[in-house]
Scaffold this motif. Sequence first.
Motif, short mmCIF file in Angstrom:
data_model
loop_
_atom_site.label_atom_id
_atom_site.label_comp_id
_atom_site.label_asym_id
_atom_site.label_seq_id
_atom_site.Cartn_x
_atom_site.Cartn_y
_atom_site.Cartn_z
N ALA A 141 8.10 3.18 6.75
CA ALA A 141 7.32 1.95 6.53
C ALA A 141 5.85 2.20 6.83
O ALA A 141 4.97 1.82 6.03
CB ALA A 141 7.86 0.83 7.41
N LEU A 142 5.57 2.85 7.93
CA LEU A 142 4.19 3.12 8.32
C LEU A 142 3.50 3.98 7.27
O LEU A 142 2.39 3.65 6.79
CB LEU A 142 4.18 3.81 9.68
N THR A 143 4.12 5.05 6.86
CA THR A 143 3.54 5.96 5.87
C THR A 143 3.35 5.25 4.53
O THR A 143 2.31 5.39 3.88
CB THR A 143 4.45 7.19 5.68
N SER A 144 4.35 4.47 4.12
CA SER A 144 4.27 3.77 2.84
C SER A 144 3.15 2.74 2.82
O SER A 144 2.40 2.64 1.85
CB SER A 144 5.60 3.09 2.53
N PHE A 145 3.03 1.96 3.90
CA PHE A 145 1.97 0.96 3.95
C PHE A 145 0.59 1.60 4.02
O PHE A 145 -0.36 1.10 3.40
CB PHE A 145 2.18 -0.01 5.13
N GLU A 146 0.47 2.70 4.74
CA GLU A 146 -0.82 3.40 4.79
C GLU A 146 -1.21 3.92 3.42
O GLU A 146 -2.36 3.81 3.00
CB GLU A 146 -0.78 4.53 5.81
N LYS A 147 -0.24 4.49 2.70
CA LYS A 147 -0.50 5.00 1.35
C LYS A 147 -0.86 3.84 0.42
O LYS A 147 -1.80 3.94 -0.38
CB LYS A 147 0.70 5.76 0.81
N LEU A 148 -0.11 2.74 0.51
CA LEU A 148 -0.39 1.58 -0.33
C LEU A 148 -1.79 1.04 -0.05
O LEU A 148 -2.54 0.73 -1.00
CB LEU A 148 0.65 0.49 -0.08
N LEU A 207 -4.65 0.88 -2.88
CA LEU A 207 -5.29 -0.39 -3.22
C LEU A 207 -6.80 -0.32 -3.02
O LEU A 207 -7.58 -0.86 -3.81
CB LEU A 207 -4.69 -1.53 -2.40
N LYS A 208 -7.23 0.36 -1.96
CA LYS A 208 -8.66 0.53 -1.71
C LYS A 208 -9.32 1.30 -2.85
O LYS A 208 -10.37 0.91 -3.36
CB LYS A 208 -8.87 1.26 -0.38
N LYS A 209 -8.67 2.40 -3.25
CA LYS A 209 -9.22 3.22 -4.34
C LYS A 209 -9.28 2.43 -5.64
O LYS A 209 -10.27 2.49 -6.37
CB LYS A 209 -8.38 4.48 -4.53
N ALA A 210 -8.22 1.67 -5.93
CA ALA A 210 -8.19 0.86 -7.15
C ALA A 210 -9.27 -0.20 -7.13
O ALA A 210 -9.94 -0.46 -8.14
CB ALA A 210 -6.81 0.23 -7.33
N SER A 211 -9.46 -0.82 -5.97
CA SER A 211 -10.49 -1.86 -5.83
C SER A 211 -11.88 -1.27 -6.00
O SER A 211 -12.74 -1.85 -6.69
CB SER A 211 -10.37 -2.52 -4.46
N GLU A 212 -12.12 -0.10 -5.40
CA GLU A 212 -13.42 0.56 -5.53
C GLU A 212 -13.69 0.97 -6.97
O GLU A 212 -14.80 0.83 -7.48
CB GLU A 212 -13.50 1.77 -4.60
#
Length: 104
Positions: free
Chosen positions: A79-86, A90-95
């Motif tokens: 869960a931790l790894t998946s949420f960090e990756k997500l 999302l940050k990259k997509a937003s940028e």
Amino acid sequence: MGEHDRLVVDYKLLESSKKNLRDINRALNGIDKHHDDIHDIWGHDTIAGKMGQFVSNWDNYRRELLENVKDLSKHVETALTSFEKLDLDLKKASEKKRGQKGGN
């Protein structure tokens, strides 16, 4: 968008859960080392025998508990790894989206 339509991930909770599960695993793994240390304190062979049976039963349940702790640890880590990756995706997509629009 309102407050209730967002996923909020408590990374501190996930990290502390990961640490706590690691500590529980370490403690449960170390318990069996004390089995022979306490045999002589009972003073009577019958009591020592009964305590030996108890410890043997406890060892079985402890092994099962350790398996559950390990499984839960894997889920927390996933869960931790998946949420960090997500979050990063999302940050990259937003940028990227902001860069294409040329605005804020």
